[in-house]
Design an enzyme around this catalytic site. Structure first.
Site, PDB file in Angstrom:
ATOM      1  N   ASN A 210      -3.878  45.011   1.888  1.00  0.00           N
ATOM      2  CA  ASN A 210      -4.842  44.704   0.880  1.00  0.00           C
ATOM      3  C   ASN A 210      -5.003  43.074   0.910  1.00  0.00           C
ATOM      4  O   ASN A 210      -4.210  42.696   1.630  1.00  0.00           O
ATOM      5  CB  ASN A 210      -4.675  45.194  -0.436  1.00  0.00           C
ATOM      6  CG  ASN A 210      -3.220  44.865  -1.104  1.00  0.00           C
ATOM      7  OD1 ASN A 210      -2.935  43.859  -1.162  1.00  0.00           O
ATOM      8  ND2 ASN A 210      -2.390  45.887  -1.120  1.00  0.00           N
ATOM      9  N   LYS A 294      -0.212  55.322  19.570  1.00  0.00           N
ATOM     10  CA  LYS A 294      -1.702  54.757  19.138  1.00  0.00           C
ATOM     11  C   LYS A 294      -2.826  55.982  19.123  1.00  0.00           C
ATOM     12  O   LYS A 294      -2.762  56.693  20.363  1.00  0.00           O
ATOM     13  CB  LYS A 294      -2.063  53.651  20.162  1.00  0.00           C
ATOM     14  CG  LYS A 294      -3.291  53.119  19.736  1.00  0.00           C
ATOM     15  CD  LYS A 294      -3.370  51.794  20.781  1.00  0.00           C
ATOM     16  CE  LYS A 294      -4.939  51.399  20.232  1.00  0.00           C
ATOM     17  NZ  LYS A 294      -5.529  50.714  21.421  1.00  0.00           N
ATOM     18  N   PHE A 331       1.462  43.654 -13.506  1.00  0.00           N
ATOM     19  CA  PHE A 331       0.155  43.189 -13.475  1.00  0.00           C
ATOM     20  C   PHE A 331      -1.072  44.309 -13.281  1.00  0.00           C
ATOM     21  O   PHE A 331      -0.660  45.229 -13.005  1.00  0.00           O
ATOM     22  CB  PHE A 331       0.339  42.128 -12.115  1.00  0.00           C
ATOM     23  CG  PHE A 331       0.943  40.835 -12.375  1.00  0.00           C
ATOM     24  CD1 PHE A 331       2.134  40.594 -12.610  1.00  0.00           C
ATOM     25  CD2 PHE A 331      -0.009  39.849 -12.242  1.00  0.00           C
ATOM     26  CE1 PHE A 331       2.754  39.443 -12.834  1.00  0.00           C
ATOM     27  CE2 PHE A 331       0.513  38.470 -12.199  1.00  0.00           C
ATOM     28  CZ  PHE A 331       1.917  38.228 -12.502  1.00  0.00           C
TER      29      PHE A 331
HETATM   30  O1  C5P Z   1      -1.878  51.237 -11.628  1.00  0.00           O
HETATM   31  P1  C5P Z   1      -2.176  50.041 -11.069  1.00  0.00           P
HETATM   32  O2  C5P Z   1      -1.509  49.945  -9.580  1.00  0.00           O
HETATM   33  O3  C5P Z   1      -3.437  49.017 -11.325  1.00  0.00           O
HETATM   34  O4  C5P Z   1      -1.091  48.940 -11.716  1.00  0.00           O
HETATM   35  C1  C5P Z   1      -0.625  47.662 -11.219  1.00  0.00           C
HETATM   36  C2  C5P Z   1       1.026  47.530 -11.827  1.00  0.00           C
HETATM   37  O5  C5P Z   1       1.596  48.401 -11.279  1.00  0.00           O
HETATM   38  C3  C5P Z   1       1.356  46.183 -10.904  1.00  0.00           C
HETATM   39  O6  C5P Z   1       2.453  45.579 -11.648  1.00  0.00           O
HETATM   40  C4  C5P Z   1       1.855  46.845  -9.621  1.00  0.00           C
HETATM   41  O7  C5P Z   1       2.914  45.942  -9.117  1.00  0.00           O
HETATM   42  C5  C5P Z   1       2.662  48.041 -10.370  1.00  0.00           C
HETATM   43  N1  C5P Z   1       2.645  49.146  -9.097  1.00  0.00           N
HETATM   44  C6  C5P Z   1       3.843  49.873  -8.585  1.00  0.00           C
HETATM   45  N2  C5P Z   1       3.693  50.786  -7.892  1.00  0.00           N
HETATM   46  C7  C5P Z   1       2.632  51.235  -7.381  1.00  0.00           C
HETATM   47  C8  C5P Z   1       1.264  50.753  -8.040  1.00  0.00           C
HETATM   48  C9  C5P Z   1       1.267  49.779  -8.578  1.00  0.00           C
HETATM   49  O8  C5P Z   1       4.797  48.923  -9.264  1.00  0.00           O
HETATM   50  N3  C5P Z   1       2.793  52.141  -6.561  1.00  0.00           N
END
Ligand code: C5P
Length: 402
Positions: A210, A294, A331
């Site tokens: 991302n 691959k 976040f």
């Molecule tokens: O649910 P969402 O992905 O929007 O949540 C964002 C928050 O959850 C961020 O703090 C991100 O670092 C954390 N997160 C996580 N593990 C994941 C997905 C998101 O810790 N697999």
């Protein structure tokens, strides 16, 4: 700005590294500090008075005997004015004088009267650096409670040799100055931070990732380091470095690639963390199978499908394991129904605060140096911050937790 309102006195002695000091002054001023300069006469062989005066915006103090001008007692008033004195480069000669209380020019008389923090960045030829006299001077000065002595760096020296004796990089000196000037409100605290994107492998050469660059997470790490915290940074692949902080603060960097790697590293550091800030943009889905070779495009093929599996939600897992004395911050990056979605995540992941980023605002989000966020708390209160630098956002976030 992280050095706003601070008075920094830069002392320059006569080494070739003096040519780098106008850049140091520029960066200190950019961070908000007011900077004045005192030099030895020899320093002005390497950098001009006019350059120093122009970048600092002040007259340069070089002559302790110029009695009939406004500098006549500056060796007394400048140490009172300064919050911090930086001596860079510090030559073998100036180190020897300072260690023995010799005060025979503008720089050494000012240093002799300086009772507030002093940061010293030595620079010289390797043989001079290794001489018993220099080593003894460094060891004497290092024992004074107001002195922070930076080590010399290894590398190519102006005299053509390679060895120890280079002045530390300007970024390192700025970081050390920031560290010296920041109250240690997180001393003894362990802070765990996740940062950056993850990469989910499709085959040995392709992955899904991302747009996160890690800037916000690294800014949070710096904000905690300068306050004296013991920081563990679990970072996805980022083009960023914290090298300038590593030499004087307890910092552990754990590089990871995939969401699964990040989960393992974060989980094992969580048990001993007082504060955990999950800033990483973790993949929510990962390819169910990673091809060992691959994947080849077949003749006539017009599409391909990748089967994906949900990753483990690190924040939610830590939220379940969280002990009463631990603080957990997450976040949320939302494109619609921002407040509602962020509030739902704050509750479902059992967070103590969530930082809502909006992609709607110019200058906020991925890759920018600025950010505009809203801080949300479990009691329903919220704090809207204006568009400010990610470093300032980081300070605001940390200040909420202390
Ligand atoms: O649910 P969402 O992905 O929007 O949540 C964002 C928050 O959850 C961020 O703090 C991100 O670092 C954390 N997160 C996580 N593990 C994941 C997905 C998101 O810790 N697999």
């Amino acid at each position: 700005m992280r050095l706003a309102g601070k008075h920094i006195l830069v002392g320059i002695s006569g080494g070739i590294a003096a040519y780098k000091i106008p850049e140091l002054i520029r960066l200190l001023k950019k961070a908000g500090a007011d900077v004045q300069v005192v030099t030895t006469k020899n320093a002005l062989e390497f950098v001009t008075n006019l350059t120093l005066q122009t970048v600092s915006g002040h007259k340069v103090y070089t002559d302790v005997f110029a009695a009939i001008n406004e500098h006549s007692t500056e060796h007394i008033s400048l140490p009172d004015w300064a919050d911090l004195m930086i001596i860079a480069p510090a030559t073998a000669n100036i180190l020897g004088k300072m260690a023995h209380g010799i005060a025979d020019d503008a720089l050494t008389t000012t240093f002799a009267a300086m009772r507030k923090p002093v940061l010293i960045a030595p620079a010289m030829n390797t043989n001079m650096y290794e001489s018993p006299a220099t080593q003894q001077a460094i060891s004497t000065l290092s024992q004074w409670s107001n002195i922070s002595m930076l080590d010399c760096a290894q590398g190519e020296l102006a005299c053509g040799t390679i060895g120890k004796g280079r002045m530390q990089e300007i970024d390192t000196i700025v970081a050390a100055a920031t560290y010296a000037l920041t109250p240690k409100t997180l001393l003894g605290k362990r802070v765990l931070i996740t940062a950056g994107p993850t990469q989910e492998a499709i085959d040995p050469v392709r992955y899904i990732t991302n747009a996160s660059t890690g800037k916000m997470g690294y800014a949070l790490a710096k904000a905690c380091l300068k306050k004296g915290a013991d920081v563990t940074l679990v970072t996805g692949p980022c083009n960023l470095s914290l090298q300038e902080w590593q030499r004087f603060t307890p910092l552990t960097i754990i590089p990871v690639t995939s969401a699964a790697n990040m989960y393992e590293a974060t989980l094992s550091a969580f048990a001993t963390a007082d504060i955990s800030i999950l800033c990483a943009a973790v993949a929510d889905f990962t390819p169910t199978h990673t091809a060992t070779q691959k994947i080849k495009k077949q003749p006539g093929q017009s599409s391909m499908t990748i089967d994906m599996t949900c990753t483990i939600d690190i924040a939610a897992t830590l939220g379940q394991q969280k002990r009463k004395e631990q603080t957990l911050v997450g976040f949320a990056l939302e494109t619609h129904d921002e407040l509602k979605n962020a509030q739902r995540k704050l509750q479902s992941k059992n967070l103590d605060m969530i930082v809502l980023n909006s992609l709607q605002d110019a200058g906020a989000g991925f890759g920018t140096d600025t950010n505009k966020v809203t801080l949300l708390f479990p009691d329903g209160t919220q704090k809207n911050l204006p568009l400010i630098s990610k470093e300032e956002v980081a300070d605001e976030i940390i200040n909420q937790l202390i």
